[in-house]
Design a protein around this motif. Structure first.
Motif, mmCIF file in Angstrom:
data_model
loop_
_atom_site.group_PDB
_atom_site.id
_atom_site.type_symbol
_atom_site.label_atom_id
_atom_site.label_comp_id
_atom_site.label_asym_id
_atom_site.label_seq_id
_atom_site.Cartn_x
_atom_site.Cartn_y
_atom_site.Cartn_z
ATOM 1 N N VAL A 113 -23.395 -16.792 -18.933
ATOM 2 C CA VAL A 113 -22.096 -16.155 -18.787
ATOM 3 C C VAL A 113 -22.271 -14.652 -18.955
ATOM 4 O O VAL A 113 -22.927 -14.193 -19.889
ATOM 5 N N VAL A 114 -21.688 -13.893 -18.029
ATOM 6 C CA VAL A 114 -21.733 -12.434 -18.121
ATOM 7 C C VAL A 114 -20.312 -11.909 -18.114
ATOM 8 O O VAL A 114 -19.493 -12.295 -17.279
ATOM 9 N N LYS A 115 -20.045 -11.064 -19.091
ATOM 10 C CA LYS A 115 -18.777 -10.330 -19.124
ATOM 11 C C LYS A 115 -19.135 -8.887 -19.446
ATOM 12 O O LYS A 115 -19.738 -8.601 -20.477
ATOM 13 N N TYR A 116 -18.807 -7.992 -18.531
ATOM 14 C CA TYR A 116 -19.058 -6.576 -18.760
ATOM 15 C C TYR A 116 -17.964 -6.034 -19.668
ATOM 16 O O TYR A 116 -16.785 -6.265 -19.459
ATOM 17 N N HIS A 117 -18.368 -5.314 -20.698
ATOM 18 C CA HIS A 117 -17.415 -4.700 -21.616
ATOM 19 C C HIS A 117 -16.946 -3.364 -21.048
ATOM 20 O O HIS A 117 -17.534 -2.833 -20.102
ATOM 21 N N GLU B 77 -19.626 -0.713 -20.562
ATOM 22 C CA GLU B 77 -20.501 -0.954 -19.406
ATOM 23 C C GLU B 77 -19.768 -0.657 -18.095
ATOM 24 O O GLU B 77 -20.345 -0.050 -17.182
ATOM 25 N N LEU B 78 -18.524 -1.064 -18.007
ATOM 26 C CA LEU B 78 -17.740 -0.790 -16.806
ATOM 27 C C LEU B 78 -17.527 0.709 -16.636
ATOM 28 O O LEU B 78 -17.527 1.216 -15.508
ATOM 29 N N GLY B 79 -17.378 1.420 -17.739
ATOM 30 C CA GLY B 79 -17.269 2.882 -17.686
ATOM 31 C C GLY B 79 -18.537 3.517 -17.156
ATOM 32 O O GLY B 79 -18.486 4.459 -16.358
ATOM 33 N N HIS B 80 -19.700 3.012 -17.580
ATOM 34 C CA HIS B 80 -20.984 3.518 -17.066
ATOM 35 C C HIS B 80 -21.083 3.295 -15.557
ATOM 36 O O HIS B 80 -21.520 4.187 -14.816
ATOM 37 N N ILE B 81 -20.699 2.119 -15.127
ATOM 38 C CA ILE B 81 -20.744 1.802 -13.691
ATOM 39 C C ILE B 81 -19.805 2.723 -12.921
ATOM 40 O O ILE B 81 -20.173 3.283 -11.882
ATOM 41 N N ASN B 82 -18.606 2.917 -13.428
ATOM 42 C CA ASN B 82 -17.624 3.783 -12.778
ATOM 43 C C ASN B 82 -18.134 5.224 -12.684
ATOM 44 O O ASN B 82 -18.039 5.862 -11.634
ATOM 45 N N TYR C 105 -21.897 -17.825 -14.580
ATOM 46 C CA TYR C 105 -20.455 -17.605 -14.640
ATOM 47 C C TYR C 105 -20.178 -16.130 -14.928
ATOM 48 O O TYR C 105 -20.636 -15.601 -15.922
ATOM 49 N N LEU C 106 -19.432 -15.492 -14.055
ATOM 50 C CA LEU C 106 -19.029 -14.101 -14.238
ATOM 51 C C LEU C 106 -17.563 -14.106 -14.651
ATOM 52 O O LEU C 106 -16.721 -14.730 -13.982
ATOM 53 N N ALA C 107 -17.252 -13.432 -15.740
ATOM 54 C CA ALA C 107 -15.866 -13.379 -16.219
ATOM 55 C C ALA C 107 -14.970 -12.777 -15.145
ATOM 56 O O ALA C 107 -15.333 -11.797 -14.489
ATOM 57 N N GLU C 108 -13.816 -13.384 -14.965
ATOM 58 C CA GLU C 108 -12.889 -12.915 -13.934
ATOM 59 C C GLU C 108 -12.457 -11.470 -14.192
ATOM 60 O O GLU C 108 -12.320 -10.686 -13.254
ATOM 61 N N SER C 109 -12.264 -11.109 -15.455
ATOM 62 C CA SER C 109 -11.857 -9.737 -15.752
ATOM 63 C C SER C 109 -12.921 -8.747 -15.285
ATOM 64 O O SER C 109 -12.602 -7.689 -14.749
ATOM 65 N N SER C 110 -14.195 -9.093 -15.462
ATOM 66 C CA SER C 110 -15.278 -8.225 -14.993
ATOM 67 C C SER C 110 -15.301 -8.186 -13.470
ATOM 68 O O SER C 110 -15.446 -7.121 -12.864
ATOM 69 N N PHE C 111 -15.170 -9.353 -12.848
ATOM 70 C CA PHE C 111 -15.143 -9.420 -11.388
ATOM 71 C C PHE C 111 -14.025 -8.541 -10.834
ATOM 72 O O PHE C 111 -14.237 -7.728 -9.938
ATOM 73 N N ASN C 112 -12.823 -8.696 -11.384
ATOM 74 C CA ASN C 112 -11.666 -7.937 -10.888
ATOM 75 C C ASN C 112 -11.862 -6.437 -11.056
ATOM 76 O O ASN C 112 -11.519 -5.659 -10.162
ATOM 77 N N THR C 113 -12.411 -6.021 -12.199
ATOM 78 C CA THR C 113 -12.620 -4.594 -12.430
ATOM 79 C C THR C 113 -13.653 -4.041 -11.458
ATOM 80 O O THR C 113 -13.463 -2.955 -10.888
ATOM 81 N N LEU C 114 -14.751 -4.768 -11.244
ATOM 82 C CA LEU C 114 -15.772 -4.312 -10.296
ATOM 83 C C LEU C 114 -15.189 -4.214 -8.890
ATOM 84 O O LEU C 114 -15.468 -3.253 -8.157
ATOM 85 N N GLN C 115 -14.353 -5.158 -8.527
ATOM 86 C CA GLN C 115 -13.708 -5.126 -7.217
ATOM 87 C C GLN C 115 -12.727 -3.953 -7.141
ATOM 88 O O GLN C 115 -12.668 -3.259 -6.130
ATOM 89 N N ASP D 144 -10.903 -22.558 -17.572
ATOM 90 C CA ASP D 144 -10.181 -21.342 -17.924
ATOM 91 C C ASP D 144 -10.981 -20.418 -18.831
ATOM 92 O O ASP D 144 -10.857 -19.205 -18.737
ATOM 93 N N TRP D 145 -11.811 -20.973 -19.705
ATOM 94 C CA TRP D 145 -12.595 -20.129 -20.606
ATOM 95 C C TRP D 145 -13.527 -19.213 -19.825
ATOM 96 O O TRP D 145 -13.893 -18.151 -20.279
ATOM 97 N N ARG D 146 -13.884 -19.628 -18.641
ATOM 98 C CA ARG D 146 -14.814 -18.851 -17.834
ATOM 99 C C ARG D 146 -14.257 -17.475 -17.510
ATOM 100 O O ARG D 146 -14.989 -16.526 -17.298
ATOM 101 N N PHE D 147 -12.954 -17.373 -17.435
ATOM 102 C CA PHE D 147 -12.343 -16.145 -16.951
ATOM 103 C C PHE D 147 -11.620 -15.364 -18.036
ATOM 104 O O PHE D 147 -10.636 -14.711 -17.778
ATOM 105 N N ASN D 148 -12.080 -15.436 -19.246
ATOM 106 C CA ASN D 148 -11.473 -14.649 -20.325
ATOM 107 C C ASN D 148 -12.171 -13.315 -20.456
ATOM 108 O O ASN D 148 -13.286 -13.154 -20.135
#
Length: 103
Positions: free
Chosen positions: A7-11, A14-19, A60-70, A99-103
């Motif tokens: 399972v990967v969830k970008y915090h 990390e999302l700030g670094h990518i941005n 499994y990629l967290a939906e919140s991470s997926f949505n932010t990357l998109q 559902d836990w997958r996408f927290n």
């Protein structure tokens, strides 16, 4: 049968670094192919660059991470990150939805 799940969830950090990288690079990352972006994200599931990428059905990629990357403009598609049951039976099938997958 025991199965290892990855399972990967970008915090936010990390999302700030990518941005920031996307804003500072001269390359237009929105023009990367979906396959290139998916492969780069899937590298996150391995412990380091020497380890092989785990099988897709175990990742499994967290939906919140997926949505932010998109939202950042990366060309990724949800179907590239669905597990085997979701691909076979449909993501909205409540029997297979995790559902836990996408927290």
């Amino acid at each position: 049968m025991n199965k290892v799940l990855y399972v990967v969830k970008y915090h936010d950090v990390e999302l700030g670094h990518i941005n920031r990288f996307m804003k500072r690079t001269s390359m237009d990352v929105t023009m990367l192919s979906t396959d290139e972006v998916t492969k780069a994200i899937r590298r996150s599931f391995a412990a380091d660059e020497r380890d092989p990428i785990p099988p897709r059905e175990q990742c499994y990629l967290a939906e919140s991470s997926f949505n932010t990357l998109q939202d950042l403009g990366l060309p990724i598609e949800e179907a590239d990150f669905l597990n085997e049951d979701e691909l076979c039976y449909g993501y909205n099938n409540s029997y297979f939805r995790c559902d836990w997958r996408f927290n």
